[in-house]
Design a protein around this motif. Structure first.
Motif, PDB file in Angstrom:
ATOM      1  N   LEU A 251      -6.290  10.832   0.835  1.00  0.00           N
ATOM      2  CA  LEU A 251      -5.653   9.905   1.767  1.00  0.00           C
ATOM      3  C   LEU A 251      -6.685   9.245   2.681  1.00  0.00           C
ATOM      4  CD1 LEU A 251      -2.446  11.909   2.735  1.00  0.00           C
ATOM      5  CD2 LEU A 251      -2.553   9.813   1.380  1.00  0.00           C
TER       6      LEU A 251
ATOM      7  N   LYS B 278     -10.027   2.316   2.511  1.00  0.00           N
ATOM      8  CA  LYS B 278     -10.003   1.106   1.678  1.00  0.00           C
ATOM      9  C   LYS B 278      -9.013   0.082   2.240  1.00  0.00           C
ATOM     10  CE  LYS B 278      -9.432  -0.512  -3.087  1.00  0.00           C
ATOM     11  NZ  LYS B 278      -8.596  -1.662  -2.669  1.00  0.00           N
TER      12      LYS B 278
ATOM     13  N   PHE C  20       0.833  -1.209   0.000  1.00  0.00           N
ATOM     14  CA  PHE C  20       0.000   0.000   0.000  1.00  0.00           C
ATOM     15  C   PHE C  20       0.862   1.252   0.000  1.00  0.00           C
ATOM     16  CE2 PHE C  20      -1.970   3.442   2.456  1.00  0.00           C
ATOM     17  CZ  PHE C  20      -3.121   3.672   1.703  1.00  0.00           C
TER      18      PHE C  20
ATOM     19  N   ASP D  44      -9.733   8.499   2.004  1.00  0.00           N
ATOM     20  CA  ASP D  44     -10.396   7.450   1.214  1.00  0.00           C
ATOM     21  C   ASP D  44      -9.485   6.237   1.021  1.00  0.00           C
ATOM     22  OD1 ASP D  44     -12.577   9.114   1.003  1.00  0.00           O
ATOM     23  OD2 ASP D  44     -12.112   9.797  -1.034  1.00  0.00           O
ATOM     24  N   GLN D  45      -8.208   6.477   0.763  1.00  0.00           N
ATOM     25  CA  GLN D  45      -7.268   5.377   0.566  1.00  0.00           C
ATOM     26  C   GLN D  45      -7.073   4.566   1.841  1.00  0.00           C
ATOM     27  OE1 GLN D  45      -5.777   4.462  -2.475  1.00  0.00           O
ATOM     28  NE2 GLN D  45      -7.306   5.906  -3.217  1.00  0.00           N
TER      29      GLN D  45
ATOM     30  N   ALA E 114      -2.203   5.187  -7.291  1.00  0.00           N
ATOM     31  CA  ALA E 114      -3.529   5.799  -7.169  1.00  0.00           C
ATOM     32  C   ALA E 114      -3.489   7.314  -7.311  1.00  0.00           C
ATOM     33  CB  ALA E 114      -4.152   5.419  -5.825  1.00  0.00           C
ATOM     34  N   SER E 115      -2.358   7.916  -6.965  1.00  0.00           N
ATOM     35  CA  SER E 115      -2.244   9.379  -6.991  1.00  0.00           C
ATOM     36  C   SER E 115      -1.562   9.891  -8.256  1.00  0.00           C
ATOM     37  CB  SER E 115      -1.467   9.871  -5.769  1.00  0.00           C
ATOM     38  OG  SER E 115      -0.109   9.435  -5.822  1.00  0.00           O
TER      39      SER E 115
ATOM     40  N   GLN F  74       1.056   1.249  -4.007  1.00  0.00           N
ATOM     41  CA  GLN F  74      -0.318   1.593  -4.367  1.00  0.00           C
ATOM     42  C   GLN F  74      -0.628   3.076  -4.239  1.00  0.00           C
ATOM     43  OE1 GLN F  74      -2.718  -1.116  -2.027  1.00  0.00           O
ATOM     44  NE2 GLN F  74      -1.579  -2.871  -2.830  1.00  0.00           N
ATOM     45  N   LEU F  75      -0.080   3.750  -3.230  1.00  0.00           N
ATOM     46  CA  LEU F  75      -0.336   5.178  -3.078  1.00  0.00           C
ATOM     47  C   LEU F  75       0.150   5.956  -4.295  1.00  0.00           C
ATOM     48  CD1 LEU F  75       0.338   6.393   0.594  1.00  0.00           C
ATOM     49  CD2 LEU F  75      -1.788   6.494  -0.706  1.00  0.00           C
TER      50      LEU F  75
END
Length: 358
Positions: free
Chosen positions: A267, A273, A53, A269-270, A61-62, A57-58
């Motif tokens: 952040l 999840k 993550f 929201d992430q 996603a960004s 993933q961050l």
């Protein structure tokens, strides 16, 4: 302007629009990098969820605006108890921790993981949700930090180096006098209720202590016990449902407050999840870890081939009485009347328990 030059300009303009317009929300995010401390490096939650993550993933996603470098605390040479104080000092931006590590500074936070309060993971999720604003308030006050999310290990159990006689004739009385590792004051109270001798010890020190006979047993999660190869220094899993050790991530408030509202929402929201994904995994990993500690099959590696023992129904009923007589009132006295009343109001009804103070 000739036709070819016009086409080149038009093509370049379209390409620029495509880059800027591919995800306009990304342009509103701060470009920022976070230093992160995660859970122990052998734990599936750390390896399969937390590390990917933060490290991968961050950024994806960004659109590359937000990056992070996450390192497990066990690979940094930390014991665990100092993690939140390092976060408070601004040594890093985001940290993993457990409520029990904060018990000395904030007994109120420890109230989330009082041992013996439930053996149902769905109930502990509800307790976490109800206790969320209390923990967030305490982290802000004591550590200049903001609660980001919860993470949940399977129920803690005992891992012991038993003689054949102890294993064959196991009962509640077997635990009497056993030197048992704990990570917090409340779990020390629980071992007292068992009749054992509590030994507070950082997790990385447990394996050598079991190996040398400094400890007879240790309380921890099955994923942690398997990952740190407890089967090489102990031989018996004691199925005493001693409760859950909730884990959490928090962010230094100075780091958080530097972010614009769009980045804070992204952040939030992430992290929500990630919390949901780890909660889903918590339902599955308990059975996986149990098989890995016994004879398999084990998708995590070689089975540890440890034996299993558990209390009789009569012993379980006796232990419940001891928990209510020892663990809850001792915590209530340490935390204070106001904290006990807040605990009763927030989670007492969910658990069908009440802390009574004189």
């Amino acid at each position: 302007m000739n036709h070819k030059h016009f086409l080149r300009m038009a093509t370049a303009a379209c390409a620029l629009i495509a880059v800027l317009g591919a995800n306009p929300a990304h342009a509103e995010l701060n470009k920022v990098h976070f230093e992160v401390i995660t859970g122990n490096h052998t734990d599936p939650f750390t390896k399969d969820y937390q590390q990917p993550f933060f490290n991968e993933q961050l950024a994806k996603a960004s659109g590359g605006r937000i990056t992070a470098k996450a390192t497990p605390y066990t690979q940094l040479g930390l014991g665990g108890y100092e993690i939140m104080n390092l976060l408070k000092l601004g040594t890093n931006d985001i940290s993993w921790s457990v409520p029990g590590y904060l018990a000395g500074d904030s007994p109120l936070v420890e109230g989330l993981e009082l041992p013996g309060i439930t053996s149902d993971v769905n109930v502990i999720f509800k307790v976490q949700d109800a206790y969320r604003p209390i923990v967030d308030r305490e982290l802000r006050k004591k550590y200049n930090a903001k609660l980001l999310l919860w993470s949940q290990q399977p129920a803690l159990q005992g891992y012991c180096k038993f003689s054949k006689a102890d294993a064959d004739g196991f009962s509640l009385a077997t635990m009497k006098g056993k030197k048992t590792r704990v990570h917090s004051t409340s779990f020390a109270d629980f071992v007292d209720a068992l009749g054992g001798t509590p030994v507070t010890m950082p997790f990385p020190d447990v394996v050598p202590a079991l190996d040398r006979g400094v400890l007879d047993c240790a309380l921890t999660a099955p994923t942690a016990a398997y990952g740190f190869k407890f089967g090489q220094v102990s031989n018996t899993v004691v199925e005493i449902r001693s409760g859950y050790s909730s884990q959490f991530f928090a962010m230094n408030l100075d780091s958080w407050n530097k972010l614009n509202p769009e980045t804070q929402k992204f952040l939030t929201d992430q992290f929500a999840k990630l919390e949901a994904d780890m909660r889903d995994y918590a339902h599955k990993i308990n059975d996986i870890a149990a098989k890995c500690l016994a004879n398999g099959p084990c998708p995590l590696g070689e089975p540890a081939r440890m034996g299993y023992v558990k209390l009789t129904a009569a012993d379980e009923a006796e232990l419940k009485k001891r928990v209510e007589a020892v663990v809850l009132p001792r915590w209530g006295k340490r935390a204070g009347k106001a904290a006990a009343e807040e605990w009763n109001a927030a989670v007492g009804g969910l658990l069908g328990m009440k802390i009574k103070l004189d």
